[in-house]
Motif scaffolding. Structure first.
Motif, PDB file in Angstrom:
ATOM      1  N   SER A  28       0.794  -1.218   0.000  1.00  0.00           N
ATOM      2  CA  SER A  28       0.000   0.000   0.000  1.00  0.00           C
ATOM      3  C   SER A  28       0.831   1.275   0.000  1.00  0.00           C
ATOM      4  CB  SER A  28      -0.901   0.000   1.239  1.00  0.00           C
ATOM      5  OG  SER A  28      -1.506   1.261   1.380  1.00  0.00           O
ATOM      6  N   PRO A  29       0.394   2.309  -0.746  1.00  0.00           N
ATOM      7  CA  PRO A  29       1.131   3.561  -0.767  1.00  0.00           C
ATOM      8  C   PRO A  29       1.102   4.277   0.573  1.00  0.00           C
ATOM      9  CG  PRO A  29      -0.987   3.814  -1.859  1.00  0.00           C
ATOM     10  CD  PRO A  29      -0.794   2.344  -1.578  1.00  0.00           C
ATOM     11  N   MET A  30       0.130   3.953   1.432  1.00  0.00           N
ATOM     12  CA  MET A  30       0.097   4.584   2.739  1.00  0.00           C
ATOM     13  C   MET A  30       1.228   4.083   3.621  1.00  0.00           C
ATOM     14  SD  MET A  30      -2.000   6.914   3.336  1.00  0.00           S
ATOM     15  CE  MET A  30      -1.838   6.828   5.108  1.00  0.00           C
ATOM     16  N   ALA A  31       1.564   2.824   3.533  1.00  0.00           N
ATOM     17  CA  ALA A  31       2.630   2.274   4.361  1.00  0.00           C
ATOM     18  C   ALA A  31       3.123   0.976   3.762  1.00  0.00           C
ATOM     19  CB  ALA A  31       2.131   2.042   5.783  1.00  0.00           C
ATOM     20  N   PRO A  32       3.978   1.038   2.750  1.00  0.00           N
ATOM     21  CA  PRO A  32       4.457  -0.183   2.132  1.00  0.00           C
ATOM     22  C   PRO A  32       5.380  -0.955   3.056  1.00  0.00           C
ATOM     23  CG  PRO A  32       4.972   1.774   0.824  1.00  0.00           C
ATOM     24  CD  PRO A  32       4.532   2.217   2.170  1.00  0.00           C
ATOM     25  N   GLU A  33       5.617  -2.214   2.726  1.00  0.00           N
ATOM     26  CA  GLU A  33       6.597  -2.968   3.480  1.00  0.00           C
ATOM     27  C   GLU A  33       7.953  -2.327   3.282  1.00  0.00           C
ATOM     28  OE1 GLU A  33       4.770  -7.294   2.486  1.00  0.00           O
ATOM     29  OE2 GLU A  33       6.741  -7.204   3.392  1.00  0.00           O
ATOM     30  N   GLY A 220       7.107   6.573   7.336  1.00  0.00           N
ATOM     31  CA  GLY A 220       6.530   5.391   7.961  1.00  0.00           C
ATOM     32  C   GLY A 220       7.535   4.577   8.744  1.00  0.00           C
ATOM     33  N   TYR A 221       6.987   3.640   9.495  1.00  0.00           N
ATOM     34  CA  TYR A 221       7.800   2.736  10.323  1.00  0.00           C
ATOM     35  C   TYR A 221       7.184   1.344  10.269  1.00  0.00           C
ATOM     36  CZ  TYR A 221      10.385   0.790  14.253  1.00  0.00           C
ATOM     37  OH  TYR A 221      11.200   0.002  15.036  1.00  0.00           O
ATOM     38  N   SER A 222       8.017   0.337  10.046  1.00  0.00           N
ATOM     39  CA  SER A 222       7.561  -1.048   9.983  1.00  0.00           C
ATOM     40  C   SER A 222       7.845  -1.748  11.306  1.00  0.00           C
ATOM     41  CB  SER A 222       8.277  -1.784   8.842  1.00  0.00           C
ATOM     42  OG  SER A 222       7.899  -3.127   8.809  1.00  0.00           O
ATOM     43  N   PHE A 223       6.789  -2.207  11.978  1.00  0.00           N
ATOM     44  CA  PHE A 223       6.960  -2.937  13.225  1.00  0.00           C
ATOM     45  C   PHE A 223       7.399  -4.371  12.967  1.00  0.00           C
ATOM     46  CE2 PHE A 223       3.788   0.367  14.027  1.00  0.00           C
ATOM     47  CZ  PHE A 223       4.379   1.027  15.100  1.00  0.00           C
ATOM     48  N   ASN A 224       6.839  -4.965  11.908  1.00  0.00           N
ATOM     49  CA  ASN A 224       7.210  -6.312  11.477  1.00  0.00           C
ATOM     50  C   ASN A 224       6.737  -6.489  10.036  1.00  0.00           C
ATOM     51  OD1 ASN A 224       4.368  -7.080  11.623  1.00  0.00           O
ATOM     52  ND2 ASN A 224       4.656  -7.184  13.849  1.00  0.00           N
ATOM     53  N   ASP A 225       6.775  -7.710   9.542  1.00  0.00           N
ATOM     54  CA  ASP A 225       6.386  -7.956   8.149  1.00  0.00           C
ATOM     55  C   ASP A 225       4.888  -7.787   7.911  1.00  0.00           C
ATOM     56  OD1 ASP A 225       8.966  -8.468   7.465  1.00  0.00           O
ATOM     57  OD2 ASP A 225       8.786 -10.665   7.617  1.00  0.00           O
ATOM     58  N   ALA A 229       3.054   1.462   9.969  1.00  0.00           N
ATOM     59  CA  ALA A 229       2.338   2.683  10.321  1.00  0.00           C
ATOM     60  C   ALA A 229       2.991   3.858   9.596  1.00  0.00           C
ATOM     61  CB  ALA A 229       2.361   2.907  11.830  1.00  0.00           C
ATOM     62  N   VAL A 230       2.193   4.876   9.337  1.00  0.00           N
ATOM     63  CA  VAL A 230       2.699   6.045   8.615  1.00  0.00           C
ATOM     64  C   VAL A 230       2.025   7.301   9.132  1.00  0.00           C
ATOM     65  CG1 VAL A 230       0.994   5.939   6.765  1.00  0.00           C
ATOM     66  CG2 VAL A 230       3.206   6.973   6.310  1.00  0.00           C
ATOM     67  N   ALA A 231       2.756   8.410   9.122  1.00  0.00           N
ATOM     68  CA  ALA A 231       2.209   9.713   9.469  1.00  0.00           C
ATOM     69  C   ALA A 231       2.696  10.715   8.429  1.00  0.00           C
ATOM     70  CB  ALA A 231       2.658  10.134  10.873  1.00  0.00           C
ATOM     71  N   GLY A 232       1.817  11.615   8.027  1.00  0.00           N
ATOM     72  CA  GLY A 232       2.205  12.569   7.004  1.00  0.00           C
ATOM     73  C   GLY A 232       1.188  13.668   6.846  1.00  0.00           C
ATOM     74  N   TYR A 233       1.111  14.203   5.628  1.00  0.00           N
ATOM     75  CA  TYR A 233       0.214  15.328   5.343  1.00  0.00           C
ATOM     76  C   TYR A 233      -0.435  15.098   3.986  1.00  0.00           C
ATOM     77  CZ  TYR A 233      -1.448  20.150   5.693  1.00  0.00           C
ATOM     78  OH  TYR A 233      -2.233  21.277   5.825  1.00  0.00           O
ATOM     79  N   PHE A 256      -2.822   9.850   9.353  1.00  0.00           N
ATOM     80  CA  PHE A 256      -2.188   8.766  10.104  1.00  0.00           C
ATOM     81  C   PHE A 256      -2.812   7.448   9.673  1.00  0.00           C
ATOM     82  CE2 PHE A 256      -2.663  12.589  12.638  1.00  0.00           C
ATOM     83  CZ  PHE A 256      -1.350  12.882  13.003  1.00  0.00           C
ATOM     84  N   GLY A 257      -1.995   6.454   9.371  1.00  0.00           N
ATOM     85  CA  GLY A 257      -2.523   5.179   8.910  1.00  0.00           C
ATOM     86  C   GLY A 257      -1.813   3.986   9.506  1.00  0.00           C
ATOM     87  N   VAL A 258      -2.532   2.864   9.594  1.00  0.00           N
ATOM     88  CA  VAL A 258      -1.982   1.585  10.011  1.00  0.00           C
ATOM     89  C   VAL A 258      -2.267   0.592   8.898  1.00  0.00           C
ATOM     90  CG1 VAL A 258      -2.063  -0.303  11.669  1.00  0.00           C
ATOM     91  CG2 VAL A 258      -2.296   2.066  12.458  1.00  0.00           C
ATOM     92  N   VAL A 259      -1.236  -0.123   8.435  1.00  0.00           N
ATOM     93  CA  VAL A 259      -1.385  -1.023   7.290  1.00  0.00           C
ATOM     94  C   VAL A 259      -1.166  -2.468   7.720  1.00  0.00           C
ATOM     95  CG1 VAL A 259      -0.505  -1.653   5.033  1.00  0.00           C
ATOM     96  CG2 VAL A 259      -0.669   0.744   5.686  1.00  0.00           C
ATOM     97  N   MET A 260      -2.086  -3.314   7.270  1.00  0.00           N
ATOM     98  CA  MET A 260      -1.983  -4.748   7.526  1.00  0.00           C
ATOM     99  C   MET A 260      -1.689  -5.460   6.223  1.00  0.00           C
ATOM    100  SD  MET A 260      -5.276  -4.822  10.062  1.00  0.00           S
ATOM    101  CE  MET A 260      -6.013  -3.464   9.133  1.00  0.00           C
ATOM    102  N   HIS A 261      -0.573  -6.185   6.168  1.00  0.00           N
ATOM    103  CA  HIS A 261      -0.130  -6.885   4.969  1.00  0.00           C
ATOM    104  C   HIS A 261      -0.503  -8.370   5.074  1.00  0.00           C
ATOM    105  CE1 HIS A 261       2.468  -3.347   4.293  1.00  0.00           C
ATOM    106  NE2 HIS A 261       2.749  -3.452   5.579  1.00  0.00           N
ATOM    107  N   PHE A 262      -0.928  -8.939   3.976  1.00  0.00           N
ATOM    108  CA  PHE A 262      -1.218 -10.374   3.970  1.00  0.00           C
ATOM    109  C   PHE A 262      -1.137 -10.910   2.560  1.00  0.00           C
ATOM    110  CE2 PHE A 262      -5.077  -7.939   3.700  1.00  0.00           C
ATOM    111  CZ  PHE A 262      -5.828  -8.557   2.738  1.00  0.00           C
TER     112      PHE A 262
END
Length: 262
Positions: A28-33, A220-225, A229-233, A256-262
């Motif tokens: 996702s463009p909001m918070a890629p891996e 953004g920041y990746s907690f794991n695979d 999460a991302v913050a911006g404007y 502010f966004g949280v992204v779930m990858h699967f």
């Protein structure tokens, strides 16, 4: 569009400087891996997000003269009934399909000074913007990607006015419009480290509206695979007018966004 051009230039420079690698899975463009890994087949991501946007511009109903709007997020939050925002993406190699859904409902009421014509006036406004698009990575390596994208955005905006008490008791009126705009632009990300990255997009177009544009940038920041999460404007503008209905506004604010990858 100078912000989107600068962001695209930064992403392009980073991608060209990085060493080449095999096709990577960018979500996702909001918070890629952030840690790019090659996978077989399709990958998916969904990103619910919160956009603390204010609004400025002009709006008009029923063919009446336009009214200038200038509201910060605090003003909107006081009258916000409901909001839903999410981005989703499916990607295969360099190809991607994505969507961005934004819905808000705002209502307010006010008593009239004398209560002769009406005791009170209630106003409810709904806005829906749904974007669906596709992209192709013209630049892609282990550090990130730069995609050329295009898509369609469906807009629906409506306002209901109702009166209580007085001569207009029980009366009401509605005005609104639905239209579709075509958009094109760039979208990308660049990993600074295995955990920290830059991401953003810039789109512009029109169709039903005279102009429709959307620009965003974030870190953004990746907690794991699986979780990022991302913050911006983000800033989004639309200029639409038809048959007495006018919506010429710009919405902008932190996102502010949280992204779930699967």
């Amino acid at each position: 569009m100078k912000h989107s051009i600068a962001l695209a230039a930064l992403l392009t420079a980073g991608l060209m400087a990085a060493s080449p690698a095999r096709a990577a899975d960018i979500t996702s463009p909001m918070a890629p891996e952030l840690k790019q890994t090659e996978r077989d087949g399709w990958t998916f991501a969904i990103a619910p997000y919160f956009w603390a946007a204010g609004m400025s511009g002009d709006a008009g109903l029923f063919g009446l003269p336009t009214v200038h709007l200038d509201m910060d997020f605090g003003d909107i939050l006081k009258n916000l009934d409901f909001a839903a925002m999410a981005i989703g993406e499916a990607r295969y190699d360099r190809y991607s399909l994505f969507t961005d859904i934004l819905y808000t409902k705002i209502s307010t009421g006010r008593a009239t000074p004398r209560g002769i014509i009406a005791g009170s006036v209630d106003v409810s406004s709904e806005t829906f913007a749904g974007l669906i698009g596709a992209g192709y990575s013209v630049l892609q390596n282990e550090r990130g990607n730069l995609d050329v994208v295009g898509g369609l955005r469906v807009w629906h905006a409506s306002t209901d006015i109702s009166f209580s008490g007085g001569l207009l008791d029980g009366r009401g009126r509605s005005d609104g419009a639905t239209w579709v705009d075509g958009l094109a632009g760039l979208r990308g990300k660049y990993s600074i480290t295995d955990k920290v990255y830059l991401t953003g997009w810039g789109l512009v177009g029109g169709g039903g509206a005279n102009v429709d544009w959307d620009v965003a940038g974030g870190i953004g920041y990746s907690f794991n695979d699986k979780i990022s999460a991302v913050a911006g404007y983000r800033a989004l503008g639309v200029d639409y007018s038809d048959d007495g209905f006018v919506l010429d506004i710009v919405q902008q604010g932190p996102i502010f966004g949280v992204v779930m990858h699967f």
